[in-house]
Design a protein around this motif. Structure first.
Motif, short mmCIF file in Angstrom:
data_model
loop_
_atom_site.label_atom_id
_atom_site.label_comp_id
_atom_site.label_asym_id
_atom_site.label_seq_id
_atom_site.Cartn_x
_atom_site.Cartn_y
_atom_site.Cartn_z
N PRO A 174 0.84 -1.21 0.00
CA PRO A 174 0.00 0.00 0.00
C PRO A 174 0.87 1.25 0.00
CG PRO A 174 -0.64 -1.52 1.75
CD PRO A 174 0.65 -2.02 1.18
N PRO A 175 0.28 2.39 -0.33
CA PRO A 175 1.07 3.63 -0.30
C PRO A 175 1.53 3.98 1.11
CG PRO A 175 -1.25 4.11 -0.73
CD PRO A 175 -1.10 2.61 -0.74
N LEU A 176 2.67 4.65 1.21
CA LEU A 176 3.19 5.07 2.51
C LEU A 176 2.25 6.08 3.16
CD1 LEU A 176 6.94 5.54 1.57
CD2 LEU A 176 5.93 3.62 2.83
N ALA A 177 2.17 6.04 4.47
CA ALA A 177 1.36 7.00 5.23
C ALA A 177 2.11 8.33 5.29
CB ALA A 177 1.11 6.48 6.63
N ASN A 178 1.37 9.43 5.31
CA ASN A 178 2.05 10.71 5.42
C ASN A 178 2.44 10.99 6.86
OD1 ASN A 178 0.09 12.41 6.76
ND2 ASN A 178 -1.03 12.53 4.84
N ARG A 179 3.39 11.87 7.02
CA ARG A 179 3.95 12.16 8.35
C ARG A 179 2.93 12.79 9.29
NH1 ARG A 179 7.26 13.76 4.31
NH2 ARG A 179 9.09 12.46 4.03
N GLY A 180 2.04 13.61 8.76
CA GLY A 180 1.02 14.25 9.58
C GLY A 180 0.10 13.23 10.24
N ARG A 181 -0.32 12.23 9.48
CA ARG A 181 -1.18 11.18 10.05
C ARG A 181 -0.42 10.38 11.11
NH1 ARG A 181 -5.86 9.01 6.58
NH2 ARG A 181 -6.23 10.77 5.20
N LEU A 198 1.95 11.49 13.05
CA LEU A 198 2.05 12.34 14.23
C LEU A 198 0.74 12.37 15.00
CD1 LEU A 198 3.49 14.39 16.04
CD2 LEU A 198 2.78 16.18 14.42
N VAL A 199 -0.37 12.57 14.31
CA VAL A 199 -1.67 12.62 14.99
C VAL A 199 -1.98 11.27 15.64
CG1 VAL A 199 -4.15 12.96 14.68
CG2 VAL A 199 -2.53 14.51 13.56
N ALA A 200 -1.64 10.17 14.99
CA ALA A 200 -1.85 8.84 15.57
C ALA A 200 -1.06 8.69 16.88
CB ALA A 200 -1.44 7.75 14.58
N ILE A 240 -2.28 10.27 24.44
CA ILE A 240 -3.38 10.73 25.30
C ILE A 240 -4.15 9.53 25.85
CG2 ILE A 240 -5.61 11.93 25.29
CD1 ILE A 240 -4.31 13.91 23.25
N LEU A 241 -4.43 8.57 25.00
CA LEU A 241 -5.21 7.39 25.38
C LEU A 241 -4.52 6.58 26.48
CD1 LEU A 241 -7.74 5.67 24.55
CD2 LEU A 241 -6.19 4.40 23.09
N ILE A 242 -3.22 6.44 26.40
CA ILE A 242 -2.48 5.65 27.39
C ILE A 242 -1.89 6.53 28.48
CG2 ILE A 242 -0.50 4.10 27.74
CD1 ILE A 242 -2.95 2.86 26.28
N GLY A 243 -1.22 7.61 28.09
CA GLY A 243 -0.47 8.44 29.03
C GLY A 243 -1.32 9.12 30.08
N VAL A 244 -2.44 9.71 29.68
CA VAL A 244 -3.24 10.47 30.64
C VAL A 244 -3.84 9.56 31.72
CG1 VAL A 244 -5.29 11.93 30.90
CG2 VAL A 244 -3.65 12.40 29.07
N PRO A 245 -4.57 8.51 31.35
CA PRO A 245 -5.15 7.67 32.42
C PRO A 245 -4.10 7.01 33.32
CG PRO A 245 -6.07 7.05 30.29
CD PRO A 245 -5.00 8.05 30.03
N VAL A 246 -3.03 6.49 32.73
CA VAL A 246 -2.01 5.83 33.53
C VAL A 246 -1.33 6.83 34.46
CG1 VAL A 246 0.19 4.57 33.45
CG2 VAL A 246 -1.64 3.96 31.88
N SER A 247 -1.01 8.01 33.95
CA SER A 247 -0.39 9.03 34.79
C SER A 247 -1.29 9.45 35.93
CB SER A 247 -0.01 10.26 33.95
OG SER A 247 0.99 9.93 33.04
N VAL A 248 -2.57 9.63 35.65
CA VAL A 248 -3.52 10.04 36.70
C VAL A 248 -3.62 8.94 37.76
CG1 VAL A 248 -5.97 10.49 37.18
CG2 VAL A 248 -4.83 11.64 35.27
N LYS A 256 -3.55 4.76 15.21
CA LYS A 256 -3.34 4.42 13.80
C LYS A 256 -4.65 4.02 13.13
CE LYS A 256 1.53 3.12 14.23
NZ LYS A 256 1.71 3.84 15.47
N MET A 257 -5.51 3.33 13.86
CA MET A 257 -6.83 3.00 13.29
C MET A 257 -7.60 4.27 12.96
SD MET A 257 -8.23 -0.12 15.63
CE MET A 257 -6.99 -0.93 16.60
N ALA A 258 -7.60 5.20 13.89
CA ALA A 258 -8.32 6.46 13.70
C ALA A 258 -7.77 7.24 12.50
CB ALA A 258 -8.24 7.31 14.96
#
Length: 160
Positions: free
Chosen positions: A2-9, A11-13, A19-27, A77-79
């Motif tokens: 498949p085509p390579l993913a762009n850098r922006g995607r 980064l957002v992934a 956020i999904l892992i870091g925030v709850p675990v840190s709290v 990455k799914m998102a």
């Protein structure tokens, strides 16, 4: 392949996953260790900070390794409609490749001072790497990040 993913995607992934892992675990860890004063210079507070950071890093390592070995994608990455693929054939990463990739991305931060510098060089590497836009963790695992979007009706794949 498949085509390579762009850098922006990519980064957002990573931001979504952090956020999904870091925030709850840190709290949760901050509550467990009794609160952390990030502006204190005491050795007790430094120990608390290290504990929270270490557990958060371990949680992210496990999350990344398991998700990539099973699906080739994390939630971020799914998102963003991208996935990790083996460079040789485009398949989902082998378990070994998934864990190598996760470890090279996550574990260097254990090293005081230099770990952050390696991490920064690692994630920026894809900005000048040719032709596969690999970060150092991709090179170590022999993986690339590709788009999961299907080609539009005209038959041309999306540009990355």
């Amino acid at each position: 392949m498949p085509p390579l993913a762009n850098r922006g995607r990519r980064l957002v992934a990573r931001i979504i996953d952090a956020i999904l892992i870091g925030v709850p675990v840190s709290v949760i860890m901050t509550v467990i260790v009794g609160g952390v004063d990030y502006f204190s210079t005491s050795s007790v507070e430094a120990g608390k900070q290290s504990t929270v950071s270490g557990v958060t890093m371990l949680a992210y390592l496990i999350y990344e390794g398991v998700m990539l070995a099973k699906r080739g994608q994390t939630v971020g990455k799914m998102a963003m409609k991208i996935r990790v693929a083996m460079l040789s054939n485009g398949s989902i990463p082998t378990a070994q490749a998934a864990w190598i990739r996760a470890a090279v991305y996550t574990l260097p931060e254990i090293v005081p001072c230099c770990g952050f510098i390696f991490w920064l060089v690692n994630v920026l590497w894809c900005t000048w790497d040719q032709p596969y836009r690999q970060c150092l963790h991709d090179k170590a695992a022999k993986t690339v990040v590709v788009s999961t979007e299907t080609a539009p009706a005209g038959g041309m794949p999306p540009t990355a």
